[in-house]
Design a protein around this motif. Sequence first.
Motif, PDB file in Angstrom:
ATOM      1  N   LYS A 147       1.527  -9.235   5.580  1.00 58.66           N
ATOM      2  CA  LYS A 147      -0.500  -8.903   5.469  1.00 58.66           C
ATOM      3  C   LYS A 147      -0.997  -7.406   4.989  1.00 58.66           C
ATOM      4  O   LYS A 147      -1.201  -7.326   4.128  1.00 58.66           O
ATOM      5  N   LYS A 151      -1.655  -6.855   1.377  1.00 58.07           N
ATOM      6  CA  LYS A 151      -3.054  -5.814   1.579  1.00 58.07           C
ATOM      7  C   LYS A 151      -3.450  -4.587   0.122  1.00 58.07           C
ATOM      8  O   LYS A 151      -3.858  -4.261  -1.211  1.00 58.07           O
ATOM      9  N   ALA A 167      -9.380  -7.278  -1.465  1.00 61.38           N
ATOM     10  CA  ALA A 167      -7.709  -7.006  -0.477  1.00 61.38           C
ATOM     11  C   ALA A 167      -8.024  -7.991   1.358  1.00 61.38           C
ATOM     12  O   ALA A 167      -8.496  -7.441   2.275  1.00 61.38           O
ATOM     13  N   ASN A 168      -7.459  -8.734   0.975  1.00 62.34           N
ATOM     14  CA  ASN A 168      -7.217  -9.917   2.010  1.00 62.34           C
ATOM     15  C   ASN A 168      -6.346  -9.963   2.649  1.00 62.34           C
ATOM     16  O   ASN A 168      -6.004 -10.611   3.997  1.00 62.34           O
ATOM     17  N   GLY A 169      -5.414  -9.472   2.239  1.00 60.70           N
ATOM     18  CA  GLY A 169      -4.304  -9.871   3.052  1.00 60.70           C
ATOM     19  C   GLY A 169      -3.465 -11.221   2.363  1.00 60.70           C
ATOM     20  O   GLY A 169      -2.338 -11.416   3.730  1.00 60.70           O
TER      21      GLY A 169
END
Length: 217
Positions: A147, A151, A167-169
């Motif tokens: 993750k 990100k 950018a939340n992975g």
Amino acid sequence: MAAANREVQGVAVPLMQERKRFRSDRVIALAVSLIAIAGWGGWIYSALDADRTERQLRGQVSALLDYQSLYASQRKAVEDGERQIAQLTEQLSSARSELERQTAKYKQTESELAKARDRLAALDPILRAPAVGSAPELLRITPLPTKEDVKAAQEALTQLRFGTINANGVMGASTRQAIEEFQRTVGLPVTGELQPQTLQALMRAAKVIAAQAEKAR
């Protein structure tokens, strides 16, 4: 006998007088005839002269009509030429405007190409990046990105202007599309997946852009 002579003379005198009068009448008649002939001749001459004059006038009128027709034809040709010149002038003005527009467009294209060359020059180190594992300062890359890797890639893609990505992975559709565009730009296989080589290239590109921005400041 003298009486006979007197008688003969008495007859001869009136006869001679009658002959003189006849001759005089003939002269008068001849003179009248000559005058009449002269009058008719003058009338005929006048008629012929009038006919000749009429023919001359008709010829002059015909010549004037021909000249008028020629003048009208030449005037029409001049007017047609003026109209053609006006049309050519308008076309020339339009062509000049189009040339100026194309020149401005060409300059804009040149500016965009210069920016693209600068961008490619900035990405040139990425294309010659060392093998994975030779840059320990990079984030840890595993066959399956974490993750944090996703990100970091999303932040790098936004920084490189491949889109505004949250950018939340999470590997969403917008992230995959941005990865495909980046892979296509730098010459990597276009898969849309965050492979180790793609992530490494993203990190290097982000560092180069950050360094250039810092240098510019």
